[in-house]
Motif scaffolding. Structure first.
Motif, PDB file in Angstrom:
ATOM      1  N   ALA B  18       2.548   0.985  -7.230  1.00  8.58           N
ATOM      2  CA  ALA B  18       3.734   0.335  -7.793  1.00  8.58           C
ATOM      3  C   ALA B  18       3.913   0.694  -9.266  1.00  8.58           C
ATOM      4  O   ALA B  18       5.023   1.009  -9.709  1.00  8.58           O
ATOM      5  CB  ALA B  18       3.619  -1.180  -7.627  1.00  8.58           C
ATOM      6  N   GLU B  37      -4.454   0.880 -17.651  1.00  9.91           N
ATOM      7  CA  GLU B  37      -5.203   0.902 -16.399  1.00  9.91           C
ATOM      8  C   GLU B  37      -6.665   0.562 -16.675  1.00  9.91           C
ATOM      9  O   GLU B  37      -7.277   1.130 -17.568  1.00  9.91           O
ATOM     10  CB  GLU B  37      -5.082   2.308 -15.766  1.00  9.91           C
ATOM     11  N   ALA B  85      -5.708   2.154  -5.638  1.00  9.44           N
ATOM     12  CA  ALA B  85      -6.150   2.321  -4.247  1.00  9.44           C
ATOM     13  C   ALA B  85      -5.353   3.452  -3.600  1.00  9.44           C
ATOM     14  O   ALA B  85      -5.829   4.144  -2.703  1.00  9.44           O
ATOM     15  CB  ALA B  85      -5.943   1.032  -3.473  1.00  9.44           C
ATOM     16  N   VAL B  92       0.444   6.747   5.536  1.00  6.62           N
ATOM     17  CA  VAL B  92       1.184   6.313   6.732  1.00  6.62           C
ATOM     18  C   VAL B  92       2.277   5.371   6.235  1.00  6.62           C
ATOM     19  O   VAL B  92       1.987   4.296   5.726  1.00  6.62           O
ATOM     20  CB  VAL B  92       0.249   5.589   7.734  1.00  6.62           C
ATOM     21  N   ILE B 231      -6.830  -5.475 -18.637  1.00  6.37           N
ATOM     22  CA  ILE B 231      -5.930  -6.558 -19.070  1.00  6.37           C
ATOM     23  C   ILE B 231      -6.517  -7.895 -18.651  1.00  6.37           C
ATOM     24  O   ILE B 231      -6.850  -8.127 -17.480  1.00  6.37           O
ATOM     25  CB  ILE B 231      -4.509  -6.386 -18.470  1.00  6.37           C
ATOM     26  N   GLU B 271      -5.588  -9.184  -8.098  1.00  9.45           N
ATOM     27  CA  GLU B 271      -5.667  -9.141  -9.559  1.00  9.45           C
ATOM     28  C   GLU B 271      -4.353  -9.613 -10.210  1.00  9.45           C
ATOM     29  O   GLU B 271      -4.383 -10.213 -11.285  1.00  9.45           O
ATOM     30  CB  GLU B 271      -6.035  -7.719  -9.990  1.00  9.45           C
ATOM     31  N   THR B 502       2.613   0.388   1.771  1.00 11.38           N
ATOM     32  CA  THR B 502       2.869   1.147   0.539  1.00 11.38           C
ATOM     33  C   THR B 502       4.289   1.715   0.416  1.00 11.38           C
ATOM     34  O   THR B 502       4.840   1.765  -0.681  1.00 11.38           O
ATOM     35  CB  THR B 502       1.814   2.249   0.385  1.00 11.38           C
TER      36      THR B 502
HETATM   37  C1  LIG Z   1      -8.564   3.831   2.317  1.00  9.59           C
HETATM   38  C2  LIG Z   1      -7.168   3.311   2.200  1.00  9.59           C
HETATM   39  C3  LIG Z   1      -6.167   3.811   3.004  1.00  9.59           C
HETATM   40  C4  LIG Z   1      -4.867   3.324   2.896  1.00  9.59           C
HETATM   41  N1  LIG Z   1      -3.903   3.871   3.677  1.00  9.59           N
HETATM   42  C5  LIG Z   1      -2.637   3.411   3.595  1.00  9.59           C
HETATM   43  C6  LIG Z   1      -1.614   4.004   4.395  1.00  9.59           C
HETATM   44  O1  LIG Z   1      -1.837   4.945   5.147  1.00  9.59           O
HETATM   45  N2  LIG Z   1      -0.365   3.489   4.285  1.00  9.59           N
HETATM   46  C7  LIG Z   1      -0.059   2.457   3.444  1.00  9.59           C
HETATM   47  O2  LIG Z   1       1.082   2.028   3.416  1.00  9.59           O
HETATM   48  N3  LIG Z   1      -1.021   1.908   2.659  1.00  9.59           N
HETATM   49  C8  LIG Z   1      -2.286   2.361   2.707  1.00  9.59           C
HETATM   50  N4  LIG Z   1      -3.254   1.818   1.901  1.00  9.59           N
HETATM   51  C9  LIG Z   1      -2.881   0.727   0.981  1.00  9.59           C
HETATM   52  C10 LIG Z   1      -2.370   1.203  -0.366  1.00  9.59           C
HETATM   53  O3  LIG Z   1      -3.335   1.928  -1.046  1.00  9.59           O
HETATM   54  C11 LIG Z   1      -1.923   0.000  -1.181  1.00  9.59           C
HETATM   55  O4  LIG Z   1      -0.911  -0.675  -0.474  1.00  9.59           O
HETATM   56  C12 LIG Z   1      -1.352   0.365  -2.533  1.00  9.59           C
HETATM   57  O5  LIG Z   1      -2.223   1.167  -3.269  1.00  9.59           O
HETATM   58  C13 LIG Z   1      -1.040  -0.903  -3.320  1.00  9.59           C
HETATM   59  O6  LIG Z   1      -0.361  -0.553  -4.474  1.00  9.59           O
HETATM   60  P1  LIG Z   1      -0.559  -1.340  -5.832  1.00  9.59           P
HETATM   61  O7  LIG Z   1       0.193  -0.602  -6.861  1.00  9.59           O
HETATM   62  O8  LIG Z   1      -0.250  -2.777  -5.624  1.00  9.59           O
HETATM   63  O9  LIG Z   1      -2.137  -1.276  -6.115  1.00  9.59           O
HETATM   64  P2  LIG Z   1      -3.103   0.021  -6.514  1.00  9.59           P
HETATM   65  O10 LIG Z   1      -2.454   1.232  -5.993  1.00  9.59           O
HETATM   66  O11 LIG Z   1      -4.403  -0.345  -6.090  1.00  9.59           O
HETATM   67  O12 LIG Z   1      -2.989  -0.017  -8.080  1.00  9.59           O
HETATM   68  C14 LIG Z   1      -3.468  -1.116  -8.832  1.00  9.59           C
HETATM   69  C15 LIG Z   1      -4.101  -0.606 -10.106  1.00  9.59           C
HETATM   70  O13 LIG Z   1      -4.243  -1.696 -11.015  1.00  9.59           O
HETATM   71  C16 LIG Z   1      -5.456  -1.557 -11.705  1.00  9.59           C
HETATM   72  N5  LIG Z   1      -5.877  -2.870 -12.236  1.00  9.59           N
HETATM   73  C17 LIG Z   1      -6.347  -3.913 -11.543  1.00  9.59           C
HETATM   74  N6  LIG Z   1      -6.663  -4.910 -12.361  1.00  9.59           N
HETATM   75  C18 LIG Z   1      -6.389  -4.504 -13.616  1.00  9.59           C
HETATM   76  C19 LIG Z   1      -6.515  -5.106 -14.901  1.00  9.59           C
HETATM   77  N7  LIG Z   1      -6.983  -6.345 -15.050  1.00  9.59           N
HETATM   78  N8  LIG Z   1      -6.159  -4.370 -15.971  1.00  9.59           N
HETATM   79  C20 LIG Z   1      -5.669  -3.099 -15.846  1.00  9.59           C
HETATM   80  N9  LIG Z   1      -5.533  -2.487 -14.643  1.00  9.59           N
HETATM   81  C21 LIG Z   1      -5.889  -3.188 -13.534  1.00  9.59           C
HETATM   82  C22 LIG Z   1      -6.404  -1.041 -10.658  1.00  9.59           C
HETATM   83  O14 LIG Z   1      -7.557  -0.453 -11.249  1.00  9.59           O
HETATM   84  C23 LIG Z   1      -5.514  -0.055  -9.898  1.00  9.59           C
HETATM   85  O15 LIG Z   1      -5.607   1.236 -10.423  1.00  9.59           O
HETATM   86  C24 LIG Z   1      -4.559   2.294   1.973  1.00  9.59           C
HETATM   87  C25 LIG Z   1      -5.565   1.802   1.140  1.00  9.59           C
HETATM   88  C26 LIG Z   1      -6.852   2.314   1.243  1.00  9.59           C
HETATM   89  C27 LIG Z   1      -7.912   1.779   0.344  1.00  9.59           C
END
Ligand SMILES: Cc1cc2nc3c(=O)[nH]c(=O)nc-3n(C[C@H](O)[C@H](O)[C@H](O)COP(=O)(O)OP(=O)(O)OC[C@H]3O[C@@H](n4cnc5c(N)ncnc54)[C@H](O)[C@@H]3O)c2cc1C
Ligand code: SF4
Lengths: 190, 525
Positions: B18, B37, B85, B92, B231, B271, B502
């Motif tokens: 995101a 990050e 993540a 997918v 953060i 988080e 995602t």
């Molecule tokens: C093995 C695996 C396979 C997956 N396969 C799929 C798939 O095929 N299709 C699908 O739709 N989804 C899949 N997902 C899920 C997908 O990765 C997540 O839905 C997506 O990454 C979530 O996005 P996000 O931006 O909310 O979090 P993230 O992408 O995790 O980003 C969050 C970031 O915030 C950072 N953060 C956290 N806390 C703090 C803080 N206090 N200060 C500063 N930074 C911080 C973290 O370090 C991280 O880098 C998969 C996940 C995994 C682990």
């Protein structure tokens, strides 16, 4: 798309191995866990007794794991920062320091070996060891203190698989093409 | 005394899925953007092809204490460092279905989204064009209306073909799995070569992870990315009416204040809530954006299972992308399920398999050991087939993120997660276990079995809604309480569907980021 399995194998393998920077005599040397074991590199985190139990169990879980250096792999990784650690325990929400997780696992097995066979875990005979593995491998098996022995089984078995089959040589043994995009520079000396 | 830095327009917390979308859109709109990050500053070239090394992509010290009856598998699902993540997610990317947005009004269950599928559709279309999605829209008979995919579908090896036979035998449909993976070169990125290393992170950028698409775009437009910035709190002005920036700790443990006109929390589900709760101040005693008392609530996860089978044919299971080759959503209708279970299910079929790790050959039968394990490995390398079933969870108020007694090294309380799979989700999962094994047998498996329940994807905690008393953010992912605080990622989803989160998280973030860009004058006021 036509797939030529042999071609993939040729492309993917470069004789690369899992090698880690082991500390020897104040210096650091890139060795595979197998080489580290063969050269009797001193363990940094595990005691000799703990290592003996781990090695015995891991070898029973996957023959060849001892020679592949499973205890040196675990010992090395226990010394890493949790963020850099390569042990699967991480996925299972085990709280660092992971050293405690392995220590408690060994202690739990020692306790079981005493209760069941009045023997040290590293000295169990093959049949006894097998029985012990069946006990700890049963999902939900815990020590009286609540430590999850079945999780310890799962992790140690996976560590054994990592060193035996998680490497390009391991893939080759299975006739599976490795097809790496990037070999880890420090840890793999392909 | 904290060091205070120069103000920027927007601080984005988290460089994952995101966060990368917000960073690209806002930087391209001319805003000064700083992405902070917590994890390391990673490049595509750091993604080694090894399941063992892939574990470096995971948190070492989880900021979560899980104490409920079930686990959300936080450490498996969360990531850290540039890419989050999503750096090793499998790409997918099906779309949510229209009914997923209207669960409460259509079925009297769960919650409603603040808008319909139709509202989000253009943003899905935009994102799929940006990333270069592959699929066959016609063959996906369940697919909601949307633009056709820009690229042809992913590879189907023998693995997919054999399993498709089982579906066919049972009168079920399959279609190429919709994937954010390039099947042809696209916008300067190369096509996938089907080596199955997606779980270790795709270093060639064929899979649309944040480092391949939106973060480079953001940087090109001038956004700055900084790692090792943990953060701890979002800060408000003296009246508690607006946010004025964030407080973070750097690698050296120094406390730093980064002022900003707007803050977007994209730190992933658990988080995001933790930061809001830890940011409580005299105007917001229960945490920021929490006047509804709902921050942390309606936590959801997909009850998922792996189905395995040993076949007589060479499966070529080492080929393809980790996420699979085919999809089946025949079990998507939410009602009329065998045991009265409410909700949807889907199958991801023919995942590329490696020998080791959580989803590897060995782990498919954790009970086997000794020489029998060697034999199993040999057999599995040639004949093992696998697919994953994903089931819908229901938003339940009592599934929640709160603050734990334990603290992190900066003295901030950890998140405490109390979670139980919804009864509906459990029933759907049971249906899936039976159907999955039947499909494999129909496909000709000598043996077929399924793995335990696992939690895939984590959603909720800061849910969107129209009513400020029943939700944390509005339809623009803007918190009801603080107009210049936004939240990105699946934590804003009011329902889980059974769809991987995602693509929808990207579409929701894209919509919200454009809202921010177009209404900047008001926000920065
Ligand atoms: C093995 C695996 C396979 C997956 N396969 C799929 C798939 O095929 N299709 C699908 O739709 N989804 C899949 N997902 C899920 C997908 O990765 C997540 O839905 C997506 O990454 C979530 O996005 P996000 O931006 O909310 O979090 P993230 O992408 O995790 O980003 C969050 C970031 O915030 C950072 N953060 C956290 N806390 C703090 C803080 N206090 N200060 C500063 N930074 C911080 C973290 O370090 C991280 O880098 C998969 C996940 C995994 C682990
Ligand atoms: S299979 Fe394709 S998407 Fe996955 S890592 Fe390999 S090239 Fe990248």
């Amino acid at each position: 798309m036509t797939i030529n399995r042999r071609e993939f194998i040729k492309r993917g393998l470069g004789g690369a191995t899992l090698a880690l920077a082991f500390e020897i005599g104040g210096g650091s040397l890139l060795l595979t866990p197998q080489q580290a074991r063969a050269q009797a590199v001193p363990l940094q985190q595990l005691t000799a007794d703990e290592a003996a139990v781990l090695e015995r169990l891991a070898e029973a879980l996957l023959p060849g794991a001892a020679e592949a250096g499973v205890t040196h792999f675990i010992d090395h990784q226990l010394g890493e920062d949790p963020g850099d650690c390569l042990l699967i325990a991480k996925y299972f929400q085990v709280r660092p320091p992971y050293r405690d997780f392995y220590r408690q696992g060994v202690a739990g097995c020692e306790q079981l070996a005493q209760e069941q066979f009045k023997q040290k875990a590293a000295k169990l005979n093959v049949a006894q060891l097998d029985q012990l593995i069946k006990m700890i491998g049963k999902p939900g098996t815990r020590t009286p203190e609540g430590y999850d022995l079945s999780l310890f089984y799962l992790c140690l078995r996976s560590d054994a698989v990592d060193v035996v089959y998680g490497t390009p040589e391991g893939f080759e043994r299975l006739n599976v093409p490795y097809m790496a995009h990037i070999m880890p520079p420090e840890g793999w000396n392909g | 005394m904290a060091k205070t830095l120069e103000k920027v327009d927007v601080v984005i917390v988290g460089a994952g899925a995101a966060g990368s979308v917000y960073a690209a859109v806002l930087a391209e709109a001319g805003r000064s953007v700083l992405v902070l990050e917590r994890g390391v500053e990673r490049k595509l070239g750091d993604l080694y092809s090894s399941q063992t090394w892939a574990r470096r992509l995971k948190w070492g010290a989880p900021h979560v204490v899980e104490d409920g009856p079930d686990s959300i598998w936080y450490n498996f699902n969360a990531g850290h460092g540039f890419g989050g993540a999503a750096i090793h997610h499998y790409g997918v990317w099906p779309r949510y279905h229209p009914e997923d947005f209207e669960l409460h009004s259509r079925y009297g269950k769960g919650l409603d989204w603040p808008y319909s599928y139709e509202t989000l559709r253009p943003w899905y279309d935009q994102v799929q064009k940006d990333v270069g999605m592959a699929g066959d829209a016609k063959k996906e008979i369940w697919r909601p209306i949307g633009d056709p995919y820009p690229l042809p579908p992913v590879l189907v090896s023998n693995h997919g073909k054999v399993l498709a036979r089982g579906f066919e035998q049972l009168g079920l449909h399959t279609a190429p799995i919709p994937m954010a993976v390039l099947t042809e070169p696209y916008n300067g990125r190369p096509a996938c070569i089907w080596d199955g290393w997606c779980d270790a992170g795709c270093p060639i950028g064929a899979l649309a992870n944040p480092l391949a698409v939106y973060l480079p775009r953001a940087q090109q437009a001038g956004a700055r990315l900084q790692g090792n910035a943990h953060i701890s709190r979002v800060l408000t002005d003296k009246k508690g009416e607006k946010v004025i920036g964030v407080e973070y700790y750097n690698r050296e443990g120094e406390r730093i204040v980064q002022p900003a006109d707007a803050v977007v929390l994209c730190a992933f589900t658990v988080e995001n809530s933790r930061i809001l709760l830890n940011s409580a101040n005299s105007h917001h005693l229960d945490g920021l954006a929490n006047s509804s008392g709902l921050v942390g609530r309606y936590l959801m996860s997909h009850p998922a299972l792996s189905v395995f089978g040993m076949f007589e044919e060479e499966m070529q299971n080492y080929l393809g992308a980790t996420g699979g080759q085919l999809i089946c959503q025949d079990a998507f209708p939410k009602t009329g399920n065998p045991n009265g279970a409410f909700g949807s299910r889907q199958w991801e079929i023919g995942l590329a398999i490696k020998p080791n790790d959580l989803l590897g050959i060995a782990m498919s039968r954790p009970d086997i050991y000794g020489n029998a394990l060697h034999q199993f490995m040999q057999e599995g390398a040639r004949f093992l087939g696998s697919m994953v079933g994903v089931c819908e969870d229901q938003p339940m108020r009592d599934n929640r993120i709160s603050l734990a007694k334990d603290k992190d090294r900066f003295g901030q309380p950890l998140a405490r997660v109390t979670y139980q799979v919804s009864e509906e989700g459990r029933k759907l999962w049971q249906n899936a276990t039976k159907e999955g094994v039947d499909i494999f047998k129909a496909a000709g498996a000598k043996q077929a079995w399924h793995g335990p329940m696992a939690g895939q994807h984590i959603m909720g905690g800061t849910v969107m809604g129209i009513d400020r008393n029943k939700s944390v953010t509005n339809g623009e992912a803007q918190t009801h309480d603080l107009p210049n605080l936004f939240i990105g990622g699946p934590s804003v989803f009011p329902t889980s569907s059974s769809i991987n989160s995602t693509f929808t998280a990207h579409a929701v973030a894209m919509k919200s980021a454009h809202y921010m860009a177009n209404n900047w004058g008001q926000l920065a006021d």
